[in-house]
Design an enzyme around this catalytic site. Structure first.
Site: not given
Lengths: 136, 182
Positions: B122-123
């Site tokens: 999750c970036l």
């Protein structure tokens, strides 16, 4: 002595004038690359064969970032671009320095206008959006 | 994309050359395909309390057909580098075009509050904040620094639920980027 010219070939070179202050003699910018395709401005975008008027350069006016017209259009066609400059994330606007409004330039203008409308709509509906995000 | 070159092949070639010549510290390219659209990198994190020397983290980067307008598909994978042991090397040593030192260790998915146990990350850079000004190199550096600065020995809070229903391709997931602290 008389010299008769039988045949001659003319040569010329050209490059895009990109600097805002018009210093066309500075050679530093020749090395500059389009931030999207990473090809020199005097080269072409990946879809074109010949550099020049068929693959023009768009000069950013809000920021000072320049791109091949075809590259920046490709980017602005994405919703995720939100109409922002890829390099500095400011709202992308360009200098309308071309005398003829080609179909491609008209397309660029439409995209930029489209993103502006989306932004305005988003600010209006902002509160609803936030409520929605909290639910998920 | 089978066969045929990527439309932005020239850019990919530049990125590839730069990655292979000025190698980034702690990042090794262990695999790439001919078209330069599929890469596997090994990321080493040194002097870290959570990540040990024998933990091997492999990052898969797949360039989509819309790159660089679209972000690459990036996730951690469990990858076994072929270990050539010393006896083998001696017998047909000259055939090895370059001596690759494969570290001994166990391939793992790094533990991190933004890395799911299936390798999905999750970036924001890999999703909505991607721009064509980003590159393979900037992705690698972001992820390396993400691991380097982490001090939480935990998975994302919804790890079990996410992994159960997660799509194969992390790009199909709409992540909500809510935590800027890690």
């Amino acid at each position: 002595m008389k010299v008769k010219i039988v045949e001659w070939h003319g040569f010329s070179t050209w490059h895009w004038k990109l600097a805002a202050d018009g210093d066309a003699n500075s050679s530093a910018y020749v090395d500059e690359l389009c931030g999207i395709c990473r090809v020199a401005f005097d080269g072409t975008c990946p879809n074109c064969k010949y550099p020049g008027d068929d693959c023009p350069i768009v000069l950013g006016s809000g920021c000072t970032h320049n791109f091949h017209l075809h590259c920046i259009v490709k980017w602005l066609e994405q919703d995720t671009s939100k109409g922002l400059c890829p390099m500095c994330r400011q709202i992308f606007t360009y200098k309308e320095s071309y005398p003829d409004m080609t179909e491609e330039l008209a397309n660029l203008k439409t995209l930029i206008d489209g993103h502006r409308v989306m932004r305005e709509r988003y600010t209006e509906d902002n509160q609803e959006f936030e409520a929605f995000e909290e639910e998920t | 994309m089978a066969g045929g070159r990527h439309p932005f092949y020239k850019r990919l070639l530049k990125e590839y050359k730069s990655l292979s010549t000025n190698s980034l510290s702690g990042i090794t390219m262990v695999k790439n395909d001919e078209n330069l659209t599929e890469f596997i990198f090994r990321i080493e994190v040194t002097n870290h309390t959570l990540y040990k020397k024998e933990d091997l983290f492999h990052l898969s980067i797949i360039i989509t057909s819309e790159y660089p307008v679209d972000s690459p598909r990036v996730q951690f994978v469990i990858f076994d580098e072929i270990v050539i042991d010393d006896d083998d090397k001696d017998s047909k040593g000259s055939e090895n075009k370059d001596t690759v030192v494969v570290p001994n260790g166990v391939p793992k998915i790094p533990i991190h509050p933004h890395v799911y146990s299936n390798g999905h990350i999750c970036l924001n850079l890999l999703g909505e904040d991607w721009t064509p000004a980003c590159s393979i190199e900037s992705v690698l550096l972001s992820i390396q620094s993400m691991l380097n600065t982490n001090d939480k020995n935990e998975r994302p809070p919804d790890d079990a639920a996410y992994v159960k229903r997660a799509p194969l391709n992390p790009k199909s997931t709409t992540f909500i980027y809510h935590d800027d602290t890690v």
